[in-house]
Structures are given as C-alpha cells and as structure tokens.
Design an enzyme around this catalytic site. Structure first.
Site, short mmCIF file in Angstrom:
data_model
loop_
_atom_site.label_atom_id
_atom_site.label_comp_id
_atom_site.label_asym_id
_atom_site.label_seq_id
_atom_site.Cartn_x
_atom_site.Cartn_y
_atom_site.Cartn_z
N TYR B 95 0.84 -1.21 0.00
CA TYR B 95 0.00 0.00 0.00
C TYR B 95 0.87 1.25 0.00
CZ TYR B 95 -4.27 -2.55 1.14
OH TYR B 95 -5.36 -3.38 1.10
N TYR B 134 -0.80 -9.90 0.25
CA TYR B 134 0.23 -9.37 1.15
C TYR B 134 0.16 -10.07 2.51
CZ TYR B 134 -3.57 -6.23 2.79
OH TYR B 134 -4.75 -5.69 3.26
N ARG B 144 -3.18 -12.03 3.24
CA ARG B 144 -4.49 -11.63 2.74
C ARG B 144 -4.61 -12.00 1.28
NH1 ARG B 144 -7.90 -8.06 4.21
NH2 ARG B 144 -9.22 -9.75 3.52
N HIS B 147 -7.36 -8.31 -2.87
CA HIS B 147 -8.68 -7.72 -2.66
C HIS B 147 -8.67 -6.24 -2.98
CE1 HIS B 147 -6.46 -7.21 1.12
NE2 HIS B 147 -7.10 -6.06 1.24
N HIS B 149 -10.63 -2.76 -1.67
CA HIS B 149 -11.50 -2.19 -0.63
C HIS B 149 -12.52 -1.28 -1.31
CE1 HIS B 149 -9.05 -3.31 2.95
NE2 HIS B 149 -8.04 -3.25 2.09
FE LIG Z 1 -6.26 -4.45 2.33
#
Ligand SMILES: [Fe+2]
Lengths: 167, 222
Positions: B95, B134, B144, B147, B149
């Site tokens: 991110y 990640y 995870r 995905h 958000h």
């Molecule tokens: Fe996330």
C-alpha cells in the site's frame, strides 16, 4: 413479488485507508469563523481503554439537501465530514449545529468487521431513543459541553461502552 | 446472517474492538437523520478519478483490469448517483501508506485510490491493476488474498457499507480470517467477483464484475 436480494456483507476498513478515504479539510464541515460553528472532538477507545489510532469517523448532520462536498477548498458548508484518528485516538470536527438534538456518527476501524453507528446528542433531552435506555447507557450518547465546543468519546467495548444502533 | 459478527476471534483485532453489547434497535422514526445520506456532485468527482492507471506520469506495473458492477437496493433497484470509493495495494501487495511495512516495492505510478458516482443504472466502473496478496501479522504465515476495498454510500446513512472484493479462484481465500468472519458460504461468495469475458477488452484489460447490494431501509417499500 420477488424476495429481497441479500445484502453484500461488510468487511473491515483495515489499517490502510489513509490514501483512499480521507480528503483535504474533510473534518471541516464549515469554514473557520462560520457563524454558529461548533467543534466536536474526542477519542476512540478500545476494550482495554487504549486509544484506537486507526479509526475513521464520519459525521452526518442529515439536513435535507446537504451535500457531501469532497472539495472543501471551494468554501461553503457540508453536512458530512470525515476524520481519521490521530495516534492518540483523537478526532475533531468543526460543524454547524444540527437542526435536531443529535448528529449521526459512524465509526470504521481495523478490527471492526462492520462499522458502528451512534448518535451524539448535544443536550440530554426527552427522546425516543434516549428514553429507552437505562441512565448509565443513556449518558454514553450525551456530549460534554466545553467552551466553544463539545467532547464525545467513543468506547467500542467494556466499561462505559457507547450505545450503538442496529441498522 | 449477512454481516460478520463483530467478535470474530480468528481475526485478532476484533477481540478488544468488538462491542460487547448488542446494538440497540431504533424504532421507526421518519425524522431520523440516519434515513438520509450525503449527496456528492459530479463536479467533485473527475473522470480520471475512476482510472487508477492514469493518475501519474506513466502507467503502473501490473495486470490491468476493469472492475464494474451495479449498486442495488434490496429490491434490485439501481442506486443512482451514489459515491463509490475504492482503495487497494499495488501489484506487489504494497500500500502507498507509511504504515505498510511489507518489504515489497512501492510503484511511483500507482497510488491505489479511486472514486466514481454510479450512473442511472446504478453502475460504477474502475480501471486499475490487480492487487497482489500481502502478509499480515494476524497469525503465523498469514496472507491476505488479493482484494479491493470498496466504500459505498447509498440513500440512507444506515446503508453505508465498507467491504472488500475478492478475485475468483484465489487459493488464499479459505485461509483468510477476515473473509471467513462471514458465517455462511453464500455470504462469502457474494464478495467474490466474477471474471467476465464480455467486460474484457481485447488487447487491453481483463474484466471483472462485482455487484453491491445495500441493506434495506425503513423508507423502502419491499
Ligand atoms: Fe487491504
């Protein structure tokens, strides 16, 4: 009549929303010096009483026709604002007063699989929601007035847990 | 049961953050401000806001994808002109957020945030790149699944929804406590997008479809 579609399930906002959801001056629903503006500030706390440094709060005044106004630099007032908590769990808003006794506050955070929705009453008044609560729980929805503003803490869990609404 | 319970111990962060008291039902009050929602204007959301591959000097690294779908109310009616926000990791699973310590490269050409308003059919459409999986520290060897958000407003503040969209066939889904917090498989499946060859643009981008259904409000006639 077809049966209603099942809603899309909620998921946590996660820890990394800062590049996606906050926007410039998102906490300022009205500009500085706006007549009658008040500040609303407080902290978000977890079940151990520790600050929640990665929550996002949304404030909604609910006045008809109020716009969200994502570009606050253009001036004017908004009925909606956002504030991500600081490392000490604190948040703040500058807003107009609501028409009624309360503002709507929605809180998102890592560890909250669904947001929580509550109300910030600026004054303890006879009210259908408040009147259905015991005194201890009722007081969690009443903001404390300070010079020029109000404080309201959100306790997610445990002692003094804020009343959240089913929605 | 549609939404995950607040307390879902497999996802460790819920343990101290889940409210312990059940939420208080509020009896129908036509004046409740939660039955209205902010409206956002077209002048606030630019056309480039929905294309996450064109927000920088050059194109981001990654598999280009188109993600589109409709925002519907529980009666299947389109929710028009509502704000949809999207944020995500880059193709390497990182991110653009200072708190993200995953040792994967940042991409100078990718921020990973977009917005759009739904059209008259309730449709939104984003162009982006497929995010990478990640790691996170929830439990040993926790990853995870890929995905996106999503954040959606609707016509009532009670419909406010933040969720995550997953990709079909992702082998990490069965191990993910966040997705698995949804108690029923049908509910989990509603968060998995579908690959759609009709949305796929030849020589350009893969298409995925993902519809979002908002909760019922007392104002709706069923
Ligand atoms: Fe996330």
């Amino acid at each position: 009549m077809t049966s209603p579609l099942p809603p899309t399930p909620s998921q946590t906002v996660g820890p990394f929303f800062a590049h996606g959801l906050p926007y410039e001056q998102d906490w300022e629903l009205v500009p500085e010096g706006h007549p009658g503006a008040i500040t609303l500030s407080g902290r978000v706390l977890d079940g151990a009483g520790e600050p929640v440094p990665d929550a996002l709060l949304e404030l909604w005044l609910g006045r008809d026709g109020d716009r969200g106004a994502l570009r606050r630099g253009e001036g004017g007032v908004s009925g909606f604002g956002r504030c991500a908590t600081a490392p000490d769990g604190s948040y703040r808003f500058r807003t107009a007063r609501p028409d009624g006794p309360y503002l709507s506050l929605q809180v998102f955070a890592r560890g909250l699989l669904r947001s929580v929705l509550t109300r910030v009453y600026l004054k303890d008044v006879p009210d259908p929601l408040l009147d259905g609560l015991g005194p201890g729980r009722r007081s969690t929805l009443i903001a404390t007035e300070l010079a020029g503003g109000y404080t309201f803490d959100v306790r997610l869990q445990g002692t003094g847990e804020t009343v959240f609404l089913d929605f | 049961m549609t939404h995950p319970p607040y307390l879902s111990p497999g996802y460790r962060s819920t343990v101290l953050r889940a409210p312990s008291q059940p939420p208080v039902p509020f009896t129908f009050d036509p004046d409740a401000i939660e039955l209205t929602s902010p409206v956002f204007g077209h002048h606030e959301v630019g056309p480039l806001d929905a294309d996450l591959t064109r927000q920088h000097e050059a194109e981001p690294i990654g598999e280009r994808i188109i993600v589109t779908g409709r925002v519907l109310d529980s009666g299947g009616r389109p929710v028009r002109g509502t704000l949809v926000e999207l944020w995500q990791a880059n193709a390497a699973g990182r991110y653009a957020h200072q708190g993200d310590q995953h040792p994967a490269p940042l991409d100078p050409n990718f921020t990973g945030a977009g917005r759009c308003l739904t059209d008259d059919e309730g449709r939104y459409r984003f162009v982006t790149i497929k995010p990478g999986a990640y790691p996170w520290r929830n439990h040993p060897n926790a990853w995870r699944p890929a995905h996106l958000h999503f954040s959606v407003f609707g016509t009532a503040f009670t419909q406010r929804l933040v969720t995550q969209m997953y990709f079909p066939g992702d082998p990490l889904m069965p191990f993910d406590p966040i997705l698995r917090s949804i108690p029923d498989d049908a509910g989990r499946q509603r968060l998995v997008s579908s690959f759609d060859l009709d949305l796929t643009e030849p020589e350009w981008a893969l298409g995925y479809s993902f519809d979002i259904v908002l909760g019922r409000t007392p104002m709706e006639t069923p």
